[in-house]
Motif scaffolding. Sequence first.
Motif, PDB file in Angstrom:
ATOM      1  N   VAL A 121       0.780  -1.150   0.100  1.00 50.92           N
ATOM      2  CA  VAL A 121      -0.079  -0.109  -0.043  1.00 50.92           C
ATOM      3  C   VAL A 121       1.023   1.222  -0.023  1.00 50.92           C
ATOM      4  CG1 VAL A 121      -1.637   1.428   1.372  1.00 50.92           C
ATOM      5  CG2 VAL A 121      -1.903  -1.101   1.024  1.00 50.92           C
ATOM      6  N   ALA A 122       2.123   1.325   0.905  1.00 50.09           N
ATOM      7  CA  ALA A 122       2.784   2.453   0.893  1.00 50.09           C
ATOM      8  C   ALA A 122       3.562   2.549  -0.366  1.00 50.09           C
ATOM      9  CB  ALA A 122       3.759   2.164   1.946  1.00 50.09           C
ATOM     10  N   TYR A 123       4.219   1.529  -0.985  1.00 47.09           N
ATOM     11  CA  TYR A 123       4.730   1.581  -2.232  1.00 47.09           C
ATOM     12  C   TYR A 123       3.975   2.222  -3.446  1.00 47.09           C
ATOM     13  CZ  TYR A 123       8.279   0.522  -5.728  1.00 47.09           C
ATOM     14  OH  TYR A 123       9.436   0.337  -6.884  1.00 47.09           O
ATOM     15  N   GLY A 124       2.602   1.491  -3.562  1.00 50.74           N
ATOM     16  CA  GLY A 124       1.748   1.845  -4.529  1.00 50.74           C
ATOM     17  C   GLY A 124       1.162   3.450  -4.401  1.00 50.74           C
ATOM     18  N   ALA A 125       1.049   3.875  -3.111  1.00 49.03           N
ATOM     19  CA  ALA A 125       0.641   5.222  -2.948  1.00 49.03           C
ATOM     20  C   ALA A 125       1.786   6.040  -3.469  1.00 49.03           C
ATOM     21  CB  ALA A 125       0.146   5.561  -1.547  1.00 49.03           C
ATOM     22  N   LEU A 126       3.023   5.874  -3.037  1.00 49.28           N
ATOM     23  CA  LEU A 126       4.028   6.457  -3.419  1.00 49.28           C
ATOM     24  C   LEU A 126       4.411   6.532  -5.100  1.00 49.28           C
ATOM     25  CD1 LEU A 126       6.701   8.222  -2.352  1.00 49.28           C
ATOM     26  CD2 LEU A 126       7.745   5.987  -2.467  1.00 49.28           C
ATOM     27  N   ARG A 127       4.116   5.547  -5.690  1.00 48.63           N
ATOM     28  CA  ARG A 127       3.996   5.374  -7.024  1.00 48.63           C
ATOM     29  C   ARG A 127       3.014   6.260  -7.781  1.00 48.63           C
ATOM     30  NH1 ARG A 127       6.824   1.097  -9.627  1.00 48.63           N
ATOM     31  NH2 ARG A 127       6.106   1.826 -11.453  1.00 48.63           N
ATOM     32  N   ALA A 128       1.929   6.444  -7.080  1.00 53.25           N
ATOM     33  CA  ALA A 128       0.744   7.155  -7.629  1.00 53.25           C
ATOM     34  C   ALA A 128       1.015   8.684  -7.340  1.00 53.25           C
ATOM     35  CB  ALA A 128      -0.465   6.995  -6.946  1.00 53.25           C
ATOM     36  N   ALA A 129       1.958   8.985  -6.561  1.00 55.16           N
ATOM     37  CA  ALA A 129       2.441  10.396  -6.701  1.00 55.16           C
ATOM     38  C   ALA A 129       3.437  10.865  -7.431  1.00 55.16           C
ATOM     39  CB  ALA A 129       3.032  10.612  -4.815  1.00 55.16           C
ATOM     40  N   ARG A 130       4.020  10.015  -8.086  1.00 52.36           N
ATOM     41  CA  ARG A 130       5.140  10.314  -9.243  1.00 52.36           C
ATOM     42  C   ARG A 130       6.124  11.060  -8.546  1.00 52.36           C
ATOM     43  NH1 ARG A 130       0.358  12.038 -10.791  1.00 52.36           N
ATOM     44  NH2 ARG A 130       1.197  14.180 -11.015  1.00 52.36           N
ATOM     45  N   PRO A 131       6.851  10.798  -7.664  1.00 57.37           N
ATOM     46  CA  PRO A 131       7.894  11.285  -7.077  1.00 57.37           C
ATOM     47  C   PRO A 131       9.215  11.664  -7.622  1.00 57.37           C
ATOM     48  CG  PRO A 131       8.043   9.152  -6.129  1.00 57.37           C
ATOM     49  CD  PRO A 131       6.784   9.406  -6.998  1.00 57.37           C
ATOM     50  N   GLU A 132       9.739  12.718  -7.648  1.00 55.46           N
ATOM     51  CA  GLU A 132      10.818  13.015  -8.208  1.00 55.46           C
ATOM     52  C   GLU A 132      11.953  13.362  -7.436  1.00 55.46           C
ATOM     53  OE1 GLU A 132      11.671  12.836 -11.612  1.00 55.46           O
ATOM     54  OE2 GLU A 132       9.427  12.827 -12.162  1.00 55.46           O
ATOM     55  N   PRO A 133      13.137  12.878  -7.720  1.00 55.25           N
ATOM     56  CA  PRO A 133      14.414  13.004  -6.653  1.00 55.25           C
ATOM     57  C   PRO A 133      14.438  14.357  -6.252  1.00 55.25           C
ATOM     58  CG  PRO A 133      15.065  11.448  -8.491  1.00 55.25           C
ATOM     59  CD  PRO A 133      13.828  11.942  -8.729  1.00 55.25           C
ATOM     60  N   GLY A 134      14.772  14.793  -5.189  1.00 53.40           N
ATOM     61  CA  GLY A 134      14.699  16.231  -4.668  1.00 53.40           C
ATOM     62  C   GLY A 134      13.582  16.921  -4.157  1.00 53.40           C
ATOM     63  N   GLU A 135      12.372  16.059  -4.210  1.00 54.14           N
ATOM     64  CA  GLU A 135      11.136  16.740  -3.852  1.00 54.14           C
ATOM     65  C   GLU A 135      11.033  16.559  -2.574  1.00 54.14           C
ATOM     66  OE1 GLU A 135       8.032  16.951  -7.670  1.00 54.14           O
ATOM     67  OE2 GLU A 135       8.114  14.998  -6.761  1.00 54.14           O
ATOM     68  N   ARG A 136      10.084  17.523  -2.036  1.00 55.63           N
ATOM     69  CA  ARG A 136       9.720  17.456  -0.442  1.00 55.63           C
ATOM     70  C   ARG A 136       8.437  16.547  -0.266  1.00 55.63           C
ATOM     71  NH1 ARG A 136      12.206  22.060   2.256  1.00 55.63           N
ATOM     72  NH2 ARG A 136      10.761  21.875   3.863  1.00 55.63           N
ATOM     73  N   ALA A 137       8.214  15.755   0.624  1.00 50.55           N
ATOM     74  CA  ALA A 137       7.169  14.920   0.870  1.00 50.55           C
ATOM     75  C   ALA A 137       6.549  15.095   2.139  1.00 50.55           C
ATOM     76  CB  ALA A 137       7.752  13.477   0.726  1.00 50.55           C
ATOM     77  N   GLN A 152      10.021   5.786   4.803  1.00 48.27           N
ATOM     78  CA  GLN A 152      11.107   5.159   4.542  1.00 48.27           C
ATOM     79  C   GLN A 152      11.232   5.155   2.958  1.00 48.27           C
ATOM     80  OE1 GLN A 152      12.493   1.662   7.253  1.00 48.27           O
ATOM     81  NE2 GLN A 152      10.521   2.014   8.001  1.00 48.27           N
ATOM     82  N   LEU A 153      10.234   4.761   2.306  1.00 47.70           N
ATOM     83  CA  LEU A 153      10.000   4.633   0.956  1.00 47.70           C
ATOM     84  C   LEU A 153      10.263   5.724  -0.073  1.00 47.70           C
ATOM     85  CD1 LEU A 153       7.401   1.886   0.549  1.00 47.70           C
ATOM     86  CD2 LEU A 153       9.669   1.546  -0.113  1.00 47.70           C
ATOM     87  N   ALA A 154       9.821   6.911   0.662  1.00 43.39           N
ATOM     88  CA  ALA A 154       9.973   8.314   0.299  1.00 43.39           C
ATOM     89  C   ALA A 154      11.439   8.854  -0.085  1.00 43.39           C
ATOM     90  CB  ALA A 154       8.945   9.438   0.883  1.00 43.39           C
ATOM     91  N   ARG A 155      12.063   8.255   1.227  1.00 44.75           N
ATOM     92  CA  ARG A 155      13.495   8.812   1.277  1.00 44.75           C
ATOM     93  C   ARG A 155      14.215   7.985   0.138  1.00 44.75           C
ATOM     94  NH1 ARG A 155      15.278  13.079   2.970  1.00 44.75           N
ATOM     95  NH2 ARG A 155      14.746  12.562   5.204  1.00 44.75           N
ATOM     96  N   ILE A 156      14.027   6.692   0.148  1.00 48.89           N
ATOM     97  CA  ILE A 156      14.536   5.705  -0.688  1.00 48.89           C
ATOM     98  C   ILE A 156      14.444   6.270  -2.259  1.00 48.89           C
ATOM     99  CG2 ILE A 156      14.493   3.433  -1.767  1.00 48.89           C
ATOM    100  CD1 ILE A 156      13.854   2.252   1.085  1.00 48.89           C
ATOM    101  N   GLN A 157      13.277   6.825  -2.467  1.00 49.30           N
ATOM    102  CA  GLN A 157      12.979   7.186  -3.770  1.00 49.30           C
ATOM    103  C   GLN A 157      13.558   8.900  -4.038  1.00 49.30           C
ATOM    104  OE1 GLN A 157      11.304   6.011  -6.333  1.00 49.30           O
ATOM    105  NE2 GLN A 157      11.663   4.223  -5.356  1.00 49.30           N
ATOM    106  N   GLY A 158      14.130   9.319  -3.013  1.00 53.10           N
ATOM    107  CA  GLY A 158      14.849  10.526  -3.219  1.00 53.10           C
ATOM    108  C   GLY A 158      14.354  11.605  -2.606  1.00 53.10           C
ATOM    109  N   ALA A 159      13.572  11.539  -1.755  1.00 53.36           N
ATOM    110  CA  ALA A 159      13.031  12.847  -1.120  1.00 53.36           C
ATOM    111  C   ALA A 159      13.838  13.698  -0.417  1.00 53.36           C
ATOM    112  CB  ALA A 159      11.627  12.513  -0.247  1.00 53.36           C
ATOM    113  N   SER A 160      13.843  14.946  -0.504  1.00 56.60           N
ATOM    114  CA  SER A 160      15.138  15.934  -0.008  1.00 56.60           C
ATOM    115  C   SER A 160      14.535  16.221   1.536  1.00 56.60           C
ATOM    116  CB  SER A 160      15.297  17.183  -0.724  1.00 56.60           C
ATOM    117  OG  SER A 160      14.017  17.921  -0.874  1.00 56.60           O
ATOM    118  N   TRP A 161      13.365  16.209   1.668  1.00 49.22           N
ATOM    119  CA  TRP A 161      12.768  16.560   2.894  1.00 49.22           C
ATOM    120  C   TRP A 161      11.517  15.758   3.161  1.00 49.22           C
ATOM    121  CZ3 TRP A 161      14.709  19.925   6.794  1.00 49.22           C
ATOM    122  CH2 TRP A 161      13.797  20.266   8.009  1.00 49.22           C
TER     123      TRP A 161
END
Length: 307
Positions: A121-137, A152-161
Amino acid sequence: MRRVRYEHSGGPEALFLEEAPVPEPGPGELLVRAEAIGVTLPVVRKVREAREPIPLGGEVAGEVVAVGPGVTEYGVGDRVTGLVFGHGYAEFAVLRAAMASPVPEGASAVTAVALVRSGLVAYGALRAARPEPGERALVTAAASGVGHLALQLARIQGASWITAAVSDAGKGDFLRGLGADAVVTYDAESWGEPADYALDAVGGTLLKPAVGALGAYGRLVAYSSGGGTVEAYDLLLGAKSVTGFQMALIARDRPDLYESWRQELWDLHLTGRLTPAVHAEFPLTEAARAHTLIESRGNSGKVVLVP
């Protein structure tokens, strides 16, 4: 066998333990001796709100003790985890083979329950947000069974904050230990700098402040069973968007994607990059205590029943 059931809507006090026959698996089904059962907010809400009693389904992990006709991918003795739609709060549960996934050798059932469904659920929701490295979550319900993995997955995907939003400031140390840069409570006047995307597991009256915490072009992914309403003007003002996410649709319509996400979650965990946290383990006889803990938002991590 023993199982937990309820006969009328209400709080945790409505739950009771009963003896029931061990079920038999039908076509395409597995009979699993449950070693761990995940307790989730949607199930807790159903006990309180459902008009008619329903079986307490949910996440189960354990050993396959019998297979139904047509099952070829699993056999007796295999260890699996998956989502049970019938009675899941029980010593034995029937699991559709299509909803099952193997538990790697050396991994515990408790870890499997804490990681797989909540992680999907966490990973799918994150994918639906289409995160880009360096973005704030922004992650709401950040200390929940899903939320602490989403963080944790948001950080792994490159969230800067990463801002973690919770009901209780006392969960701050737990969340900062998982990588949160800031922890805010829902009633705070400000949730900090605007986020590029938000993962919302609360809904209801929290949707409005969550949308308000987004910056221009921000994206909010709603995956809560709590409902809620968003004003169109609040979206127009900053060209923001809201996307709904439901894991059941992915499992049903995109089994290939479901399986690839599951494999990635185990890889992240087994290589030390993703750590599921278990707040407490309760026996079946104390299912009411587990529901009380979830309902009071007192948990930091997953709550598990261990028959």
